[in-house]
Design a protein around this motif. Structure first.
Motif, PDB file in Angstrom:
ATOM      1  N   THR A 332       0.852  -1.199   0.000  1.00 51.77           N
ATOM      2  CA  THR A 332       0.000   0.000   0.000  1.00 51.77           C
ATOM      3  C   THR A 332       0.881   1.239   0.000  1.00 51.77           C
ATOM      4  OG1 THR A 332      -0.122   0.029   2.410  1.00 51.77           O
ATOM      5  CG2 THR A 332      -1.911  -1.109   1.228  1.00 51.77           C
ATOM      6  N   GLU A 333       0.280   2.365  -0.355  1.00 52.00           N
ATOM      7  CA  GLU A 333       1.019   3.620  -0.411  1.00 52.00           C
ATOM      8  C   GLU A 333       0.263   4.714   0.339  1.00 52.00           C
ATOM      9  OE1 GLU A 333       2.933   3.930  -4.746  1.00 52.00           O
ATOM     10  OE2 GLU A 333       0.788   3.500  -4.756  1.00 52.00           O
ATOM     11  N   GLU A 334       1.010   5.702   0.818  1.00 52.55           N
ATOM     12  CA  GLU A 334       0.399   6.844   1.503  1.00 52.55           C
ATOM     13  C   GLU A 334       1.083   8.121   1.022  1.00 52.55           C
ATOM     14  OE1 GLU A 334       0.425   6.047   5.906  1.00 52.55           O
ATOM     15  OE2 GLU A 334       0.994   4.038   5.239  1.00 52.55           O
ATOM     16  N   TYR A 336       1.077  12.344   2.138  1.00 53.16           N
ATOM     17  CA  TYR A 336       0.581  13.378   3.045  1.00 53.16           C
ATOM     18  C   TYR A 336       1.136  14.734   2.671  1.00 53.16           C
ATOM     19  CZ  TYR A 336      -0.669   9.266   5.710  1.00 53.16           C
ATOM     20  OH  TYR A 336      -1.195   8.052   6.069  1.00 53.16           O
ATOM     21  N   GLU A 344      -0.278  13.679   9.666  1.00 47.95           N
ATOM     22  CA  GLU A 344      -0.341  12.618   8.653  1.00 47.95           C
ATOM     23  C   GLU A 344      -1.598  11.760   8.803  1.00 47.95           C
ATOM     24  OE1 GLU A 344       4.156  11.352   8.055  1.00 47.95           O
ATOM     25  OE2 GLU A 344       3.808  12.097  10.075  1.00 47.95           O
ATOM     26  N   ASN A 347      -4.705  10.668   3.804  1.00 41.90           N
ATOM     27  CA  ASN A 347      -3.926  10.018   2.743  1.00 41.90           C
ATOM     28  C   ASN A 347      -4.410  10.489   1.369  1.00 41.90           C
ATOM     29  OD1 ASN A 347      -2.492   8.361   1.082  1.00 41.90           O
ATOM     30  ND2 ASN A 347      -3.271   6.426   1.918  1.00 41.90           N
ATOM     31  N   SER A 356       2.053  12.054  -6.324  1.00 44.65           N
ATOM     32  CA  SER A 356       2.380  10.663  -5.981  1.00 44.65           C
ATOM     33  C   SER A 356       3.432  10.113  -6.945  1.00 44.65           C
ATOM     34  CB  SER A 356       1.135   9.771  -6.044  1.00 44.65           C
ATOM     35  OG  SER A 356       0.166  10.224  -5.145  1.00 44.65           O
TER      36      SER A 356
END
Ligand SMILES: [Zn+2]
Length: 369
Positions: A332-334, A336, A344, A347, A356
């Motif tokens: 998974t990716e986040e 902020y 934070e 997302n 991104s």
């Protein structure tokens, strides 16, 4: 120029800027309140500081990899100094947190029973004698008692998913404050002794913290070494010497920049028998220039295993305004926007597509460097 280098293990940046003794020394130093650590746990954090490169290059990217440090490829701070004629001395919490390469003597204290203030004052006196005899010295001091308290009251009593712990943030915060105040008292006494011995005239004093400590901000991390959020990723550094004008640098820098800064201050150049490092001297910033730097970090989330993994499984890349996190363990990716969302919580990975992509690119660029 002699050097006293102190690591305040686990001292949070938000407490440091308010610490009674910390504030005094900050006002006399070049202070970096936003030093992004390579790893939010001591072993990998300190190997990155001492080598000027990230752990995925120097070999120490997990709790388990201390012995993998590539000392033939990357030269450590004490080694640089030893080769330049310094007597190098250290007092650490254990054998694993620092590369021992280059230390004439690296002592280990007992964090549960030793009085670190008294012990370290004696070491300062020992250095003063060396100085009197015409020798140059490097002294490394590790203040480990914040860790000691966290180990006894948090790590041993709660796991990363303890409802009791995460529902008592105020209590956790008070407990942390108690540990921090003791650390600040230690620092005050050490600096006084340092000055009373007359060491401040020609000694570079470097004081860093290696990572922060969570007080329950993010469920799943009771202390540190799990995630790559700012509570644990932000560390600090200050450089104090009569030749350095006091300044507080707002922009972020990286913990790998500390080594080249010290080398530049001492006019020690790169050793061609070793690989080039990634860290870049902070001297331009100390002299008032603006500079934006991208920081890379890695952590090892133990998930439900209770044991840190052998390889990092959380990666992060951070600018002054943005952070991108890649969770390798579940793909998974986040993303902020730190400026508006310092905790934070929102997302933006699926909203800010272009940003991104850019941050993903920056992370890959560092990993492939
Ligand atoms: Zn630490």
């Amino acid at each position: 120029m002699n050097i006293v280098f102190i690591t305040m293990d686990g001292a949070r940046a938000d407490r440091i800027i308010k610490g009674k003794n910390y504030k005094k020394i900050i006002s006399q130093s070049a202070f970096f309140p936003k030093v992004i650590t390579y790893a939010p746990f001591t072993i990998s954090a300190m190997h990155a500081v001492f080598s000027g490169v990230y752990g995925f290059k120097n070999g120490v990217n997990s709790y388990w990899s201390s012995n993998n440090f590539k000392k033939e490829i990357y030269k450590t701070l004490p080694k640089f100094l030893k080769d330049t004629g310094y007597v190098t001395f250290g007092d650490s919490i254990n054998r694993l947190v620092l590369p021992s390469d280059g230390f004439d003597e690296l002592k280990i204290h007992d964090e549960l029973n030793d009085n670190l203030t008294e012990r370290h004052k004696l070491l300062l006196e020992k250095m003063e004698k060396l100085k009197q005899s015409g020798k140059k010295f490097f002294l490394y001091l590790h203040y480990s008692n914040i860790h000691t308290g966290i180990m006894q009251e948090v790590l041993k009593k709660h796991d990363n998913f303890s409802e009791e712990y995460f529902s008592n943030k105020e209590k956790n915060s008070h407990f942390y404050d108690k540990l921090f105040n003791n650390a600040d008292e230690y620092l005050g006494e050490i600096i006084n002794h340092f000055k009373n011995l007359g060491l401040d005239e020609d000694t570079l004093l470097v004081i860093i913290s290696d990572h922060g400590i969570s007080i329950g901000e993010k469920f799943g991390e009771r202390a540190y070494g799990v995630f790559c959020y700012d509570t644990t990723l932000i560390s600090t550094a200050l450089f104090c010497h009569p030749r350095i004008s006091p300044i507080t640098v707002k922009n972020q820098v990286r913990s790998i920049d500390i080594l080249p800064t010290i080398l530049e201050l001492l006019s020690i150049s790169h050793d061609k028998n070793y690989k080039e490092i990634d860290g870049i001297s902070l001297m331009p910033l100390i002299n008032g220039k603006e500079d934006k730097r991208i920081a890379f970090s890695q952590s090892g989330n133990p998930l439900n295993s209770g044991k840190p993994p052998k390889k990092p499984n959380v990666y992060a890349v951070r600018t002054d305004e943005w952070k991108y996190i890649k969770n390798i363990h579940n793909n998974t990716e986040e993303l902020y926007f730190l400026k508006d969302d310092p905790n934070e919580e929102i997302n933006l990975i699926n909203i800010e597509k272009e940003k991104s992509d850019e941050m993903r690119y920056q992370m890959n660029k560092i990993l492939n460097s």
